[in-house]
Design a protein around this motif. Structure first.
Motif, PDB file in Angstrom:
ATOM      1  N   LYS A  58      -5.769   0.775  -7.448  1.00 17.78           N
ATOM      2  CA  LYS A  58      -6.265  -0.469  -6.854  1.00 17.78           C
ATOM      3  C   LYS A  58      -6.646  -0.178  -5.399  1.00 17.78           C
ATOM      4  CE  LYS A  58      -4.714  -5.245  -6.005  1.00 17.78           C
ATOM      5  NZ  LYS A  58      -3.542  -6.165  -6.095  1.00 17.78           N
ATOM      6  N   GLY A  59      -7.478  -1.018  -4.824  1.00 16.26           N
ATOM      7  CA  GLY A  59      -7.919  -0.763  -3.455  1.00 16.26           C
ATOM      8  C   GLY A  59      -8.766   0.498  -3.400  1.00 16.26           C
ATOM      9  N   THR A  60      -8.429   1.420  -2.504  1.00 20.31           N
ATOM     10  CA  THR A  60      -9.196   2.661  -2.387  1.00 20.31           C
ATOM     11  C   THR A  60      -8.957   3.608  -3.561  1.00 20.31           C
ATOM     12  OG1 THR A  60      -7.432   3.564  -0.990  1.00 20.31           O
ATOM     13  CG2 THR A  60      -9.322   2.566   0.127  1.00 20.31           C
ATOM     14  N   LEU A  61      -8.006   3.276  -4.450  1.00 20.59           N
ATOM     15  CA  LEU A  61      -7.760   4.080  -5.658  1.00 20.59           C
ATOM     16  C   LEU A  61      -8.375   3.454  -6.909  1.00 20.59           C
ATOM     17  CD1 LEU A  61      -4.013   5.159  -5.264  1.00 20.59           C
ATOM     18  CD2 LEU A  61      -6.053   6.532  -4.827  1.00 20.59           C
ATOM     19  N   GLY A  64      -5.282   1.567   2.358  1.00 23.25           N
ATOM     20  CA  GLY A  64      -5.637   0.651   1.284  1.00 23.25           C
ATOM     21  C   GLY A  64      -5.395   1.192  -0.107  1.00 23.25           C
ATOM     22  N   ALA A  65      -4.714   2.348  -0.231  1.00 20.53           N
ATOM     23  CA  ALA A  65      -4.396   2.896  -1.554  1.00 20.53           C
ATOM     24  C   ALA A  65      -3.289   2.060  -2.185  1.00 20.53           C
ATOM     25  CB  ALA A  65      -3.964   4.351  -1.435  1.00 20.53           C
ATOM     26  N   ASN A  66      -3.579   1.491  -3.323  1.00 23.47           N
ATOM     27  CA  ASN A  66      -2.636   0.564  -3.952  1.00 23.47           C
ATOM     28  C   ASN A  66      -2.689   0.759  -5.464  1.00 23.47           C
ATOM     29  OD1 ASN A  66      -1.156  -1.958  -4.639  1.00 23.47           O
ATOM     30  ND2 ASN A  66      -1.489  -2.447  -2.480  1.00 23.47           N
ATOM     31  N   ASP A 126       0.837  -1.196   0.000  1.00 19.00           N
ATOM     32  CA  ASP A 126       0.000   0.000   0.000  1.00 19.00           C
ATOM     33  C   ASP A 126       0.879   1.255   0.000  1.00 19.00           C
ATOM     34  OD1 ASP A 126      -2.255  -1.543   0.026  1.00 19.00           O
ATOM     35  OD2 ASP A 126      -2.685  -1.252   2.163  1.00 19.00           O
ATOM     36  N   SER A 135     -11.300   3.408  -8.149  1.00 20.86           N
ATOM     37  CA  SER A 135     -12.230   4.248  -8.903  1.00 20.86           C
ATOM     38  C   SER A 135     -11.520   5.291  -9.757  1.00 20.86           C
ATOM     39  CB  SER A 135     -13.196   4.944  -7.946  1.00 20.86           C
ATOM     40  OG  SER A 135     -12.487   5.803  -7.047  1.00 20.86           O
ATOM     41  N   THR A 176      -2.462   9.967   2.770  1.00 18.78           N
ATOM     42  CA  THR A 176      -2.707   8.833   1.882  1.00 18.78           C
ATOM     43  C   THR A 176      -3.771   7.942   2.505  1.00 18.78           C
ATOM     44  OG1 THR A 176      -0.409   8.877   1.127  1.00 18.78           O
ATOM     45  CG2 THR A 176      -1.661   6.866   0.702  1.00 18.78           C
ATOM     46  N   PRO A 177      -4.891   7.708   1.815  1.00 16.27           N
ATOM     47  CA  PRO A 177      -5.947   6.876   2.408  1.00 16.27           C
ATOM     48  C   PRO A 177      -5.490   5.440   2.593  1.00 16.27           C
ATOM     49  CG  PRO A 177      -6.395   7.331   0.095  1.00 16.27           C
ATOM     50  CD  PRO A 177      -5.239   8.201   0.470  1.00 16.27           C
TER      51      PRO A 177
END
Length: 219
Positions: A90-93, A50-52, A41, A95, A47-48
């Protein structure tokens, strides 16, 4: 660039010293580069969790120079036209979609062993070697910069690692041949993004698998 030149010069010296007056060959083909990336991550301020990210596959032209040492062993320098890989959130990114892109130059030196002699029609082989991967041309997309909080620059460290391949050469005649092979290498890089002084980092394990088909000429 100096590292690239030094590596190619070393390869040239190795081929010259290792197999004077032996059969040589060139091949040209196409390869599918499956990245199978896995990243930690992203770390850094604001940085939120789970941002991957993940790195997409690519297709490129490949070529190699091979010099035979004896009836079973040869030395090979494998190169490719540097492909461009898309980097997806990926993850929280997830979208965000495509957040960046990067190019890679990855020459690999192999020592190959053939299970059949040079006159056999079908020549299965295995090889082990060393891979060098240089990442360059990294740039953030507008969506990536927006998600990062502003204009963003991206850099990735170079990688050295072991490589291996398995393949099959088909001897068409005295000069021409066709080849198919699957190769993999240890490739790991630290990515750093800089968004107006806001630094974020991650480590990417690329775990590439390359499937290539090509045609070649011996001389």
């Amino acid at each position: 660039m100096n590292t690239r030149i030094s590596l190619l010069a070393a390869a040239s010296l190795a081929f010259s010293a290792g197999a004077q007056a032996q059969e040589q060959s060139f091949s040209l083909g196409i390869a599918q580069v499956s990245i199978n990336s896995k990243a930690s991550d992203l770390r850094g301020p604001f940085t939120p969790a789970g941002a991957n990210l993940k790195v997409d596959d690519a297709t490129t032209l490949v070529f190699s120079y091979t010099r035979r040492v004896d009836d079973r062993f040869n030395l090979e320098l494998a190169l490719g036209l540097p492909p461009t890989h898309d980097v997806q959130g990926k993850g929280t990114l997830a979208s965000v979609g495509k957040i960046a892109e990067v190019k890679q130059f990855s020459p690999t030196m192999f020592v190959n062993y053939s299970f059949a002699g040079p006159k056999a029609t079908l020549q299965p082989f295995v090889g082990v070697g060393v891979n060098y991967t240089n990442f360059y041309g990294g740039k953030s997309t507008p969506a990536g910069s927006n998600a990062s909080g502003g204009p963003t620059s991206i850099t990735l460290t170079d990688s050295f690692g072991l490589a291996a391949q398995v393949g099959l050469n088909w001897r068409i005649d005295e000069r021409w041949f066709a080849s198919a092979k699957i190769a993999t290498a240890q490739v790991k890089s630290d990515l750093t993004s800089n968004s107006a002084g806001l630094i974020r980092t991650t480590t990417i394990d690329f775990r590439p698998v390359v499937f290539a088909v090509s045609g070649g000429y011996r001389f």
